[in-house]
Design a protein around this motif. Structure first.
Motif, PDB file in Angstrom:
ATOM      1  N   ARG A  15      18.251 -17.120  34.032  1.00 56.65           N
ATOM      2  CA  ARG A  15      17.721 -17.959  32.964  1.00 56.65           C
ATOM      3  C   ARG A  15      18.016 -19.441  33.208  1.00 56.65           C
ATOM      4  O   ARG A  15      17.862 -20.250  32.298  1.00 56.65           O
ATOM      5  N   SER A  16      18.411 -19.778  34.410  1.00 56.08           N
ATOM      6  CA  SER A  16      18.742 -21.163  34.713  1.00 56.08           C
ATOM      7  C   SER A  16      17.485 -21.950  35.071  1.00 56.08           C
ATOM      8  O   SER A  16      16.747 -21.567  35.985  1.00 56.08           O
ATOM      9  N   PRO A  17      17.215 -23.088  34.400  1.00 55.34           N
ATOM     10  CA  PRO A  17      16.066 -23.917  34.768  1.00 55.34           C
ATOM     11  C   PRO A  17      16.132 -24.423  36.209  1.00 55.34           C
ATOM     12  O   PRO A  17      15.108 -24.523  36.880  1.00 55.34           O
ATOM     13  N   VAL A  18      17.357 -24.693  36.682  1.00 53.16           N
ATOM     14  CA  VAL A  18      17.514 -25.195  38.044  1.00 53.16           C
ATOM     15  C   VAL A  18      17.096 -24.140  39.056  1.00 53.16           C
ATOM     16  O   VAL A  18      16.385 -24.425  40.025  1.00 53.16           O
ATOM     17  N   VAL A  19      17.498 -22.904  38.826  1.00 51.32           N
ATOM     18  CA  VAL A  19      17.182 -21.832  39.766  1.00 51.32           C
ATOM     19  C   VAL A  19      15.684 -21.535  39.750  1.00 51.32           C
ATOM     20  O   VAL A  19      15.067 -21.320  40.805  1.00 51.32           O
ATOM     21  N   TRP A  20      15.079 -21.531  38.584  1.00 50.90           N
ATOM     22  CA  TRP A  20      13.655 -21.211  38.524  1.00 50.90           C
ATOM     23  C   TRP A  20      12.807 -22.312  39.138  1.00 50.90           C
ATOM     24  O   TRP A  20      11.757 -22.039  39.730  1.00 50.90           O
ATOM     25  N   ARG A  21      13.240 -23.548  39.032  1.00 49.85           N
ATOM     26  CA  ARG A  21      12.501 -24.605  39.725  1.00 49.85           C
ATOM     27  C   ARG A  21      12.634 -24.430  41.237  1.00 49.85           C
ATOM     28  O   ARG A  21      11.672 -24.628  41.979  1.00 49.85           O
ATOM     29  N   ALA A  22      13.819 -24.026  41.680  1.00 51.20           N
ATOM     30  CA  ALA A  22      14.014 -23.762  43.113  1.00 51.20           C
ATOM     31  C   ALA A  22      13.173 -22.576  43.564  1.00 51.20           C
ATOM     32  O   ALA A  22      12.644 -22.565  44.681  1.00 51.20           O
ATOM     33  N   ALA A  23      13.050 -21.558  42.706  1.00 48.57           N
ATOM     34  CA  ALA A  23      12.228 -20.395  43.039  1.00 48.57           C
ATOM     35  C   ALA A  23      10.759 -20.781  43.147  1.00 48.57           C
ATOM     36  O   ALA A  23      10.038 -20.316  44.053  1.00 48.57           O
ATOM     37  N   GLU A  24      10.301 -21.619  42.224  1.00 46.00           N
ATOM     38  CA  GLU A  24       8.899 -22.058  42.286  1.00 46.00           C
ATOM     39  C   GLU A  24       8.639 -22.865  43.553  1.00 46.00           C
ATOM     40  O   GLU A  24       7.620 -22.678  44.226  1.00 46.00           O
ATOM     41  N   GLU A  25       9.565 -23.770  43.894  1.00 47.97           N
ATOM     42  CA  GLU A  25       9.422 -24.536  45.128  1.00 47.97           C
ATOM     43  C   GLU A  25       9.454 -23.608  46.333  1.00 47.97           C
ATOM     44  O   GLU A  25       8.707 -23.795  47.301  1.00 47.97           O
ATOM     45  N   GLY A  26      10.318 -22.589  46.287  1.00 45.67           N
ATOM     46  CA  GLY A  26      10.403 -21.650  47.399  1.00 45.67           C
ATOM     47  C   GLY A  26       9.153 -20.819  47.543  1.00 45.67           C
ATOM     48  O   GLY A  26       8.670 -20.592  48.661  1.00 45.67           O
ATOM     49  N   PHE A  27       8.598 -20.353  46.421  1.00 42.34           N
ATOM     50  CA  PHE A  27       7.382 -19.551  46.489  1.00 42.34           C
ATOM     51  C   PHE A  27       6.234 -20.361  47.081  1.00 42.34           C
ATOM     52  O   PHE A  27       5.384 -19.809  47.793  1.00 42.34           O
ATOM     53  N   ARG A  28       6.217 -21.648  46.821  1.00 41.77           N
ATOM     54  CA  ARG A  28       5.162 -22.500  47.380  1.00 41.77           C
ATOM     55  C   ARG A  28       5.240 -22.537  48.903  1.00 41.77           C
ATOM     56  O   ARG A  28       4.231 -22.771  49.581  1.00 41.77           O
ATOM     57  N   LEU A  29       6.444 -22.300  49.462  1.00 48.66           N
ATOM     58  CA  LEU A  29       6.591 -22.295  50.916  1.00 48.66           C
ATOM     59  C   LEU A  29       5.827 -21.149  51.567  1.00 48.66           C
ATOM     60  O   LEU A  29       5.521 -21.206  52.761  1.00 48.66           O
ATOM     61  N   LEU A  30       5.521 -20.102  50.800  1.00 49.35           N
ATOM     62  CA  LEU A  30       4.767 -18.980  51.362  1.00 49.35           C
ATOM     63  C   LEU A  30       3.396 -19.410  51.860  1.00 49.35           C
ATOM     64  O   LEU A  30       2.804 -18.756  52.721  1.00 49.35           O
ATOM     65  N   ARG A  31       2.888 -20.531  51.324  1.00 46.69           N
ATOM     66  CA  ARG A  31       1.563 -20.995  51.710  1.00 46.69           C
ATOM     67  C   ARG A  31       1.620 -21.981  52.877  1.00 46.69           C
ATOM     68  O   ARG A  31       0.625 -22.667  53.162  1.00 46.69           O
ATOM     69  N   ASN A  32       2.758 -22.047  53.548  1.00 47.59           N
ATOM     70  CA  ASN A  32       2.900 -22.935  54.695  1.00 47.59           C
ATOM     71  C   ASN A  32       2.059 -22.417  55.863  1.00 47.59           C
ATOM     72  O   ASN A  32       2.166 -21.251  56.247  1.00 47.59           O
ATOM     73  N   GLU A  33       1.208 -23.278  56.406  1.00 51.24           N
ATOM     74  CA  GLU A  33       0.338 -22.835  57.495  1.00 51.24           C
ATOM     75  C   GLU A  33       1.123 -22.518  58.758  1.00 51.24           C
ATOM     76  O   GLU A  33       0.731 -21.656  59.537  1.00 51.24           O
ATOM     77  N   GLU A  34       2.220 -23.239  58.975  1.00 50.67           N
ATOM     78  CA  GLU A  34       3.104 -22.907  60.095  1.00 50.67           C
ATOM     79  C   GLU A  34       4.127 -21.906  59.585  1.00 50.67           C
ATOM     80  O   GLU A  34       4.982 -22.232  58.778  1.00 50.67           O
ATOM     81  N   ASN A  35       4.062 -20.679  60.026  1.00 52.61           N
ATOM     82  CA  ASN A  35       5.039 -19.694  59.561  1.00 52.61           C
ATOM     83  C   ASN A  35       5.291 -18.670  60.654  1.00 52.61           C
ATOM     84  O   ASN A  35       4.425 -18.412  61.498  1.00 52.61           O
ATOM     85  N   GLY A  36       6.472 -18.106  60.614  1.00 56.97           N
ATOM     86  CA  GLY A  36       6.835 -17.088  61.595  1.00 56.97           C
ATOM     87  C   GLY A  36       6.888 -15.693  61.007  1.00 56.97           C
ATOM     88  O   GLY A  36       7.374 -14.764  61.657  1.00 56.97           O
ATOM     89  N   CYS A  37       6.399 -15.538  59.766  1.00 56.66           N
ATOM     90  CA  CYS A  37       6.481 -14.232  59.115  1.00 56.66           C
ATOM     91  C   CYS A  37       5.159 -13.472  59.184  1.00 56.66           C
ATOM     92  O   CYS A  37       5.032 -12.391  58.598  1.00 56.66           O
ATOM     93  N   HIS A  38       4.162 -14.048  59.891  1.00 53.55           N
ATOM     94  CA  HIS A  38       2.853 -13.404  60.036  1.00 53.55           C
ATOM     95  C   HIS A  38       2.259 -13.080  58.661  1.00 53.55           C
ATOM     96  O   HIS A  38       1.913 -11.937  58.367  1.00 53.55           O
ATOM     97  N   MET A  39       2.134 -14.107  57.852  1.00 50.55           N
ATOM     98  CA  MET A  39       1.643 -13.954  56.485  1.00 50.55           C
ATOM     99  C   MET A  39       0.193 -13.460  56.482  1.00 50.55           C
ATOM    100  O   MET A  39      -0.637 -13.902  57.273  1.00 50.55           O
ATOM    101  N   THR A  40      -0.079 -12.520  55.580  1.00 51.28           N
ATOM    102  CA  THR A  40      -1.436 -12.029  55.353  1.00 51.28           C
ATOM    103  C   THR A  40      -1.723 -12.076  53.855  1.00 51.28           C
ATOM    104  O   THR A  40      -0.829 -12.276  53.038  1.00 51.28           O
ATOM    105  N   ARG A  41      -2.976 -11.870  53.505  1.00 53.35           N
ATOM    106  CA  ARG A  41      -3.339 -11.882  52.087  1.00 53.35           C
ATOM    107  C   ARG A  41      -2.687 -10.708  51.353  1.00 53.35           C
ATOM    108  O   ARG A  41      -2.271 -10.838  50.201  1.00 53.35           O
ATOM    109  N   TYR A  42      -2.629  -9.546  52.011  1.00 52.34           N
ATOM    110  CA  TYR A  42      -1.964  -8.397  51.389  1.00 52.34           C
ATOM    111  C   TYR A  42      -0.491  -8.707  51.117  1.00 52.34           C
ATOM    112  O   TYR A  42       0.045  -8.397  50.043  1.00 52.34           O
TER     113      TYR A  42
END
Length: 852
Positions: free
Chosen positions: A658-685
Motif C-alpha cells: 500500500r506504499s505510494p512510493v512502491v507503486w510508483r516504482a512498480a508503474e515505472e518498472g512495468f513501463r520497462l517491459l515496452r523497451n525495444e532493446e530487451n534480452g527477455c525475448h518479449m512477445t505479445r503473449y
C-alpha cells in the motif's frame, strides 16, 4: 566621438569579463557588441499588431581590416535609409553598396567605406543605428502575439518574448551568439488610448523602471535602468493589459502578472513562491536578495510557452495553466509539476544570475542544471513537510527515487553519452532528449554522495562552497576539491582512500550506470559476500565491464551484529570486492535508502529469501528499498538477467503493498517491459500474461483507495488509477466510464485527478469526447494520454506475437493408467492468467497422446 561614459562602461566590461572572453576561442565574430539601446513603440489592434523600434548598438572591432558588419535579423521590415555606422560624428556606411539583407538566412550585411580600427584604450568604438518595424502574429518566432479573453469576453492581445535558443534575431537585429554578452537599455512607449488600437498599461523588461514621463500625445514613456551584462537569449520583453498580485519574502519581491479577472487562480503559486524563496534564504544562511529588483512571473495564455526559459532570472514566463491553480481543473499531477518547475527555476536563480550584485558563473552549465534540480527536489521535500529550519532537514526520500528512475530511463540506452561530454555545451543548446540526463542523473549522483558522506555534512559543504564563490567562477573540478576539503575527516577516513571528487569523476566520465552482482557464499562463517559490477543494459551486446566508484551501503535481515549497516564507509571499483558478514541464514539488501545510482542482482537463494520476507512481512524492509527491489526486478527481467518465475515470485507480494512510493516504482518498472532493446525475448503473449499478473496485484490497492483530499493521498490515488486503467482493470474502466457519462450529462464535474485515465480509456476505445471544447488543463492531460497510448501501440506493433508460455504441471504418482492426470498447482492457478488457461487443455492432450 563615443562618450566617455561608453569608454568607462567598456573598461569595466573588459575587466569583469576578460577571462570569460579569452577562453571562448570559438568566437569568430570580428565585431563585438557592448551595449544595445532599444526604443520600442508598440501598437496592438484586431487588424494588425506591430512595433516600431529605434535600435542603437555600441560595438568594438576585434581585428583589423573589417569592412563588413554582419548582424542577425529575420522577418522584420528594416528602414534601410536609417542604417548608419557612426565613427564619432561620421557615418562610415558605404555609399555605393550600403547593405545586403538576406531574410531567408536571417543576415543583414552592412558595408563600410573604411575598415574598422581594433579597439584599444587609445581608439574608439562605433555606434550602429537603424530603425525597423516588426509585424507580429500568433505564429511569429522570438516575439509573438497572444490572444486571450478579458472579463467581458472581449478579445485582447499581448506581446511576449521567448528568445531561447537563438531567436533574438526575430526580435531585434543583433549579434545572436549565445556567448556574447552586452548591456541592454530599454525605452518603451505605452501608447495613449485611441479608437483603433488596444490600450495597454503593462510593460516589463529585464531592467527595473527608472522613470516615467508623458509626452504631448499623452503616451507614457518608460525608461529602464541598464541591465547587467547578459546574452541575447536572456533578454525579455512583455507588453499587455495585465495586472498583478505581489508578495514579499524575507529579501525578495515576487510578483505574478495575469488578466485581472483571473488573478485569484494565482494565489497558490504566489504563496508557494514566497515559501520557496524563504526556504532558499534559510538554506543559504545569507541575508541578501536573489536579484536586484522584483521577480516577475507572467501567466501567458498560449500553448507556445512550455516551461520556464533556463536563463531567465527576473522576468519569468510560463503557460498560464502551468502556474494557475483552479480546483475544478488543476489535477494533482499538474500541481506537482507546477511546484517542481518553480522550485527548479528559483534554484537556478540562487546558484547564479546576471541580476545578483556579485555575478556567479558556471563553467559547466549542465552541472548547474543538475545542482538546481537536486535543490528543487530538496526544497520540495522541506515544503511538503512544513520544514523551514536547516536543523530539521528532511531527506529526499521518494523524490530521490523519482529523479533516479527518470535518469535511468534515458541513461540505459547504448548511445547515451557521459555527462562530461557536455562540458562545453550551453544549457540551452543541450538536446531535449538529454534534458533528463543532465538534470536527473546529476541530481541522482549528488543524492548518492549525500547519503554516503552524511546529509548534514554534505549540505553544509555545498552551501559553504556556493556562498564562497559569489562573483567568481564555479567549475566541477573546484567544486569537488572543496567538497573533499570539507567532508573528509581523519577519524572517518574511507577504507580505500575514496573521496567525493573521485566518486563524482568516475560517474561523470562514464556513460550509463552499473548493475552490481551479489554472490553470497553461505558455506563459511562468517559468510563471504562477493560484489562485482558491469554496465547495465537491456541489450545483451552492450554489457562491458565498468569502473564506477560505487559507495556501498546495505541492510541485512538479522542485523544484531551488523557494523556496516549503520556506517557504510567503503566503495568498490572494477575488481571483485569481497567482505565478510554473518547473515545467520538471512538476506542482504544493498543500496540502503535506495540512494545509489545502480541496480542490484542477487544470487537465486538471496532473491528467494527476499521474496519470502516480502510475502510474510513486507514492511520489515524499508519502503524505499522495496521500491528499488520492485523496479530492479522488472529491469533485470527485461534485460534477461532474471527468469520470469523468479521475478513473479518476488513481485507476488504486491497485492499486499500500500506504499505510494512502491507503486510508483512498480508503474515505472512495468513501463520497462515496452523497451525495444530487451534480452527477455518479449512477445505479445508474454506481455499480456504480465499485464494480467499485475492487474491482479493492483486490484486490492485500487479497491482500498481513500477518498481523502490531502496532497499525498490524491497523488497516490491518481497514480494507482492511471496504472489500473493502463492494465485494463475492469472495475477501474467501468468506474471511469460512469464518471465520464455523469460529466457529459452535467450531473457532476470530472475529477481532474482521474481525467488523464478517462482520456486514455476514451482514446483507446475510439470513444466520443463530447461537444464541449477542452480547456488548457484538459488539453494537457489529453496529450499525455495520447502519448502513453501511442507508445504502447508502437511497442505492440513491433513485438512478435509469440506463443503461450507452457503451464507448469505436476504429475500424479498415484495414477495406474496411461491416462494419468497432470495436476496444476494451487499456487499457480491463483497467480496464472485467465486469458491463457485454455492452453492447459492443449497441454493435457499433448501429454496423453505422448503417453499412449
Amino acid at each position: 566621438m563615443i562618450s566617455r561614459a561608453f569608454i568607462f562602461l567598456f573598461i569595466i566590461f573588459s575587466v569583469a569579463n576578460a577571462s570569460f572572453v579569452n577562453e571562448e576561442e570559438c568566437l569568430n565574430y570580428t565585431v563585438y557588441p557592448v551595449q544595445y539601446e532599444l526604443t520600442i513603440v508598440p501598437y496592438i489592434s484586431d487588424f494588425s499588431s506591430f512595433f516600431d523600434c529605434h535600435l542603437s548598438i555600441n560595438v568594438i572591432a576585434n581585428e583589423p581590416g573589417v569592412r563588413v558588419i554582419e548582424l542577425d535579423a529575420k522577418n522584420m521590415d528594416i528602414d534601410f535609409g536609417s542604417i548608419h555606422v557612426m565613427k564619432g560624428n561620421v557615418d562610415i556606411v558605404s555609399k555605393s553598396r550600403p547593405y545586403e539583407y538576406d531574410n531567408l538566412n536571417g543576415k543583414l550585411y552592412i558595408h563600410l567605406s573604411e575598415p574598422l580600427i581594433p579597439y584599444n584604450l587609445n581608439t574608439q568604438g562605433y555606434n550602429i543605428k537603424l530603425t525597423y518595424r516588426k509585424v507580429l502574429t500568433e505564429k511569429s518566432d522570438g516575439i509573438f502575439l497572444v490572444k486571450y479573453a478579458d472579463e467581458n469576453g472581449e478579445n485582447k492581445y499581448l506581446f511576449t518574448t521567448r528568445l531561447t535558443p537563438n531567436k533574438a534575431k526575430y526580435f531585434f537585429p543583433c549579434f545572436d551568439n549565445p556567448r556574447f554578452e552586452a548591456v541592454f537599455k530599454f525605452r518603451v512607449y505605452v501608447v495613449a488610448k485611441n479608437h483603433v488600437g488596444q490600450y495597454t498599461n503593462t510593460s516589463i523588461v529585464i531592467g527595473n523602471e527608472q522613470r516615467k514621463e508623458v509626452n504631448p500625445q499623452k503616451d507614457v514613456i518608460i525608461d529602464y535602468t541598464p541591465s547587467p551584462q547578459v546574452t541575447t537569449d536572456q533578454v525579455g520583453f512583455h507588453y499587455s493589459r495585465f495586472t498583478n498580485i505581489q508578495i514579499t519574502s524575507k529579501n525578495d519581491i515576487f510578483m505574478v502578472w495575469a488578466p485581472g479577472n483571473t488573478l485569484q487562480y494565482y494565489n497558490f503559486i504566489l504563496v508557494y513562491g514566497k515559501t520557496i524563496l524563504d526556504l532558499i534564504h534559510e538554506y543559504s544562511g545569507v541575508n541578501r536578495p536573489l536579484v536586484n529588483g522584483p521577480i516577475h512571473l507572467i501567466a501567458v495564455p498560449s500553448e507556445r510557452v512550455d516551461g520556464y526559459e533556463i536563463y531567465s532570472w527576473n522576468l519569468l514566463t510560463n503557460r498560464a495553466n502551468r502556474i494557475a491553480h483552479q480546483e475544478e481543473f488543476t489535477s494533482i499531477k499538474q500541481l506537482e509539476t507546477m511546484t517542481f518547475d518553480l522550485a527548479q527555476q528559483f534554484s537556478r536563480i540562487w546558484l547564479g544570475n546576471p541580476g545578483e550584485l556579485q555575478r556567479t558563473r558556471w563553467r559547466e552549465e549542465w552541472f548547474k542544471e543538475g545542482v538546481a534540480t537536486y535543490l528543487a527536489y530538496y526544497f520540495l521535500a522541506q515544503y511538503n513537510q512544513g520544514v523551514n529550519k536547516p536543523s530539521r532537514r528532511q531527506p529526499l526520500g521518494p523524490y530521490g527515487l523519482e529523479m533516479k528512475f527518470k535518469a535511468m530511463a534515458v541513461d540505459s540506452h547504448r548511445t547515451t553519452p557521459p555527462l562530461g561530454n557536455f562540458n562545453k555545451s550551453l544549457a540551452a543548446e543541450i538536446p531535449l532528449r538529454y534534458r533528463d540526463l543532465i538534470t536527473m542523473k546529476t541530481a541522482s549522483i549528488l543524492w548518492m554522495v549525500e547519503n554516503w558522506i552524511g546529509s548534514d555534512k554534505f549540505h553544509q559543504a555545498l552551501v559553504k562552497y556556493i556562498n564562497s564563490r559569489r562573483g567568481k567562477y564555479i567549475s566541477l573540478e573546484d567544486f569537488t576539491a572543496a567538497m573533499d576539503r570539507d567532508t573528509i575527516e581523519c577519524m572517518h577516513q574511507f577504507f580505500n582512500g575514496s573521496t567525493t571528487s573521485k566518486i563524482l569523476h568516475s560517474w561523470i566520465h562514464q556513460s550509463g550506470y552499473p548493475v552490481i552482482n551479489v554472490q553470497v557464499l553461505r558455506d563459511r562463517t562468517p559468510n563471504a559476500i562477493q560484489l562485482n559490477q558491469r554496465r547495465f543494459s537491456f541489450s545483451p551486446d552492450n554489457r562491458h565491464e565498468t569502473d564506477y566508484l560505487i559507495p556501498i551501503s546495505y541492510i541485512v535481515q538479522n542485523n544484531e551484529n551488523c557494523y556496516n549497516c549503520y556506517k557504510p564507509r567503503f566503495t568498490i571499483g572494477s575488481q571483485t570486492y569481497t567482505f565478510g558478514e554473518n547473515l545467520n541464514g538471512g538476506w542482504i539488501v544493498l543500496n540502503r535508502n535506495a540512494s545509489g545510482y545502480y541496480r542490484v542482482n542477487y544470487d537465486t537463494t538471496t532473491w528467494q529469501l527476499i521474496a519470502s520476507t516480502l510475502a510474510v512481512h513486507h514492511e520489515s524492509i524499508d519502503e524505499l528499498n522495496r521500491a528499488q527491489i520492485v523496479n530492479d526486478v522488472f529491469a533485470l527481467y527485461v534485460s534477461g538477467d532474471m527468469e520470469l518465475p523468479l521475478a513473479m515470485e518476488i513481485l507476488n507480494y504486491l497485492d499486499k503493498e500500500r506504499s505510494p512510493v512502491v507503486w510508483r516504482a512498480a508503474e515505472e518498472g512495468f513501463r520497462l517491459l515496452r523497451n525495444e532493446e530487451n534480452g527477455c525475448h518479449m512477445t505479445r503473449y508474454l506481455y499480456k500474461e504480465l499485464q494480467d499478473f499485475m492487474r491482479r496485484k493492483v486490484a486490492p490497492t485500487y479497491d482500498s483507495l481513500s477518498n481523502s483530499h490531502d496532497f499525498k493521498t490524491r497523488l497516490f490515488r491518481s497514480d494507482v488509477v492511471n496504472f489500473a486503467c493502463s492494465l485494463k482493470y475492469k472495475p477501474c474502466l467501468d468506474n471511469l466510464k460512469y464518471m465520464y457519462e455523469q460529466y457529459r450529462r452535467s450531473n457532476m464535474r470530472l475529477d481532474p485527478d482521474f481525467r488523464e485515465a478517462c482520456y486514455y480509456m476514451l482514446i483507446h476505445d475510439n470513444a466520443y469526447f463530447g461537444i464541449n471544447r477542452l480547456n488548457a488543463f484538459e488539453q494537457d492531460d489529453r496529450r499525455v494520454a495520447e502519448h502513453r497510448l501511442r507508445d504502447e501501440n508502437r511497442f505492440i506493433m513491433k513485438t512478435p506475437v509469440g506463443v503461450p508460455r507452457p503451464m507448469p504441471i505436476i504429475m500424479s504418482t498415484e495414477a495406474t493408467t496411461l491416462e494419468a492426470s497432470p495436476v496444476i498447482t494451487e499456487k499457480y492457478l491463483a497467480d496464472s492468467s485467465t486469458s491463457i488457461i485454455p492452453s492447459i487443455s492443449i497441454i493435457l492432450v499433448s501429454i496423453l497422446f505422448a503417453m499412449r
